[in-house]
Design an enzyme around this catalytic site. Structure first.
Site, PDB file in Angstrom:
ATOM      1  N   GLY A 176       2.578   2.217  10.729  1.00  0.00           N
ATOM      2  CA  GLY A 176       3.559   3.291  10.572  1.00  0.00           C
ATOM      3  C   GLY A 176       4.294   3.660  11.846  1.00  0.00           C
ATOM      4  N   ASN A 217       0.865  -1.183   0.000  1.00  0.00           N
ATOM      5  CA  ASN A 217       0.000   0.000   0.000  1.00  0.00           C
ATOM      6  C   ASN A 217       0.901   1.232   0.000  1.00  0.00           C
ATOM      7  OD1 ASN A 217      -1.823   2.048   0.499  1.00  0.00           O
ATOM      8  ND2 ASN A 217      -2.170   1.474   2.636  1.00  0.00           N
ATOM      9  N   SER A 250       3.392  -2.226  10.414  1.00  0.00           N
ATOM     10  CA  SER A 250       4.845  -2.290  10.649  1.00  0.00           C
ATOM     11  C   SER A 250       5.452  -3.646  10.296  1.00  0.00           C
ATOM     12  CB  SER A 250       5.180  -1.890  12.090  1.00  0.00           C
ATOM     13  OG  SER A 250       4.816  -0.534  12.312  1.00  0.00           O
ATOM     14  N   GLU A 257      -6.810   4.675   8.114  1.00  0.00           N
ATOM     15  CA  GLU A 257      -6.584   6.105   7.836  1.00  0.00           C
ATOM     16  C   GLU A 257      -7.833   6.726   7.217  1.00  0.00           C
ATOM     17  OE1 GLU A 257      -2.947   5.619   5.636  1.00  0.00           O
ATOM     18  OE2 GLU A 257      -1.917   5.043   7.488  1.00  0.00           O
ATOM     19  N   HIS A 273      -9.456   1.208   5.064  1.00  0.00           N
ATOM     20  CA  HIS A 273      -8.179   1.387   5.767  1.00  0.00           C
ATOM     21  C   HIS A 273      -8.419   2.307   6.964  1.00  0.00           C
ATOM     22  CE1 HIS A 273      -4.060   2.542   6.646  1.00  0.00           C
ATOM     23  NE2 HIS A 273      -3.664   1.521   5.905  1.00  0.00           N
ATOM     24  N   LYS A 301       0.027   4.271  -0.214  1.00  0.00           N
ATOM     25  CA  LYS A 301      -0.643   5.453   0.358  1.00  0.00           C
ATOM     26  C   LYS A 301      -0.435   6.652  -0.579  1.00  0.00           C
ATOM     27  CE  LYS A 301       0.363   3.602   4.900  1.00  0.00           C
ATOM     28  NZ  LYS A 301       0.182   3.772   6.319  1.00  0.00           N
ATOM     29  N   GLU A 329      -5.372  -4.884  10.780  1.00  0.00           N
ATOM     30  CA  GLU A 329      -4.331  -3.876  10.960  1.00  0.00           C
ATOM     31  C   GLU A 329      -4.600  -3.089  12.256  1.00  0.00           C
ATOM     32  OE1 GLU A 329      -2.389  -2.683   7.006  1.00  0.00           O
ATOM     33  OE2 GLU A 329      -4.222  -1.524   7.187  1.00  0.00           O
TER      34      GLU A 329
HETATM   35  C1  PEP Z   1      -0.700   0.199   5.990  1.00  0.00           C
HETATM   36  O1  PEP Z   1      -0.668   1.322   5.544  1.00  0.00           O
HETATM   37  O2  PEP Z   1      -1.659  -0.530   5.727  1.00  0.00           O
HETATM   38  C2  PEP Z   1       0.434  -0.264   6.805  1.00  0.00           C
HETATM   39  C3  PEP Z   1       0.355  -1.441   7.342  1.00  0.00           C
HETATM   40  O3  PEP Z   1       1.491   0.594   6.954  1.00  0.00           O
HETATM   41  P1  PEP Z   1       2.937   0.242   7.598  1.00  0.00           P
HETATM   42  O4  PEP Z   1       3.372  -1.077   7.010  1.00  0.00           O
HETATM   43  O5  PEP Z   1       3.820   1.365   7.167  1.00  0.00           O
HETATM   44  O6  PEP Z   1       2.741   0.145   9.062  1.00  0.00           O
END
Ligand code: PEP
Length: 248
Positions: free
Chosen positions: A172, A11, A211, A98, A96, A13, A166
């Site tokens: 992040g 992803n 992460s 976010e 997601h 983003k 998630e």
């Molecule tokens: C994500 O954006 O879905 C995500 C898991 O980000 P990161 O791997 O950077 O934590």
């Protein structure tokens, strides 16, 4: 159920302009040279068509990061599922955290977007996850189970789809749950999927996201019910993403 082929999704983003297509090309060359697990990249919508050209004829699949719940209309700035499919996407990330946090997306809206996605022939990857506050209150399993039940529309039962667990506090941040915590929530997600859509949906992969890095991917990906990974930051550079893919 053990998933034999892991599904690793990047992803990007809101990262990436034309120059970033070279990373997709590097990924494609490495992946096509030796058979690996199932892999997809979800770039910003503006790069979808260029990425389609870059990835043509290869094994890396292409996805969107969101779509509108309507097929078309006066929705300035939005992208429909049909538009993503037309630009070359075959899957789409929905719900997601976010988007749930910054754009107020509810479970019902995510379910409507998933209906739109399947109507356009896209495979939805539906994201769920608890906040740190919810985890500390002992609510992770109940929150995530309720999100699964509310975000998966009836129409998914006969269609390919995935769910991504998630934890919001792991995205992040460099923080990850313990493997026991991941296993506990993935088992609850599996139960909620089957309760919502029936036994046929038992095959749907449940990805872990938050992460995932080259140094923790292998242990996360061998945790029970982890069918793959949704990767943000570590998917931007082909070199890092390939290390995760090779760990799968
Ligand atoms: C994500 O954006 O879905 C995500 C898991 O980000 P990161 O791997 O950077 O934590």
């Amino acid at each position: 159920m053990k998933q034999s082929v892991k599904f690793i999704v990047g992803n990007w983003k809101m990262h990436g302009v034309s120059a970033a297509v070279s990373e997709a090309l590097a990924l494609k060359e490495a992946v096509d040279a030796s058979p690996m697990c199932r892999i997809a990249l979800c770039p910003p919508a503006t790069l979808t068509d260029r990425m389609r050209a870059a990835l043509a004829g290869g094994r890396v699949e292409l996805g969107g990061q969101d779509c509108h719940e309507k097929a078309s209309g006066a929705f300035t700035g939005s992208v429909s599922a049909e538009m993503l499919a037309d630009a070359g996407a075959t899957l789409v990330i929905l719900g997601h955290s976010e988007r749930r946090a910054a754009f107020g997306e509810t479970d019902a809206l995510v379910a409507a977007k998933a209906e739109a996605a399947i109507a356009a022939g896209l495979e939805p990857i539906i994201c769920v996850g608890e906040t740190l506050e919810q985890r500390e209150a002992g609510q992770a399993v109940s929150v995530v189970s309720a999100q699964v039940e509310g975000s998966l529309p009836d129409g998914l039962s006969e269609r390919p789809f995935a769910v991504a667990y998630e934890p919001v506090w792991a995205i992040g941040t460099g923080l990850t749950p313990t493997l026991e915590q991941i296993a506990e929530v993935h088992a609850a997600v599996r139960a909620a999927i089957v309760k919502r859509l029936g036994e046929a949906a038992r095959r749907a992969p449940i990805l872990y996201g938050g992460s995932v890095k080259p140094d923790n991917a292998a242990e996360i990906l061998t945790t029970p019910e982890v069918g793959g990974a949704l990767v943000g930051g570590a998917s931007l550079l082909a070199e890092d993403f390939l290390k995760i893919i090779r760990a799968a």
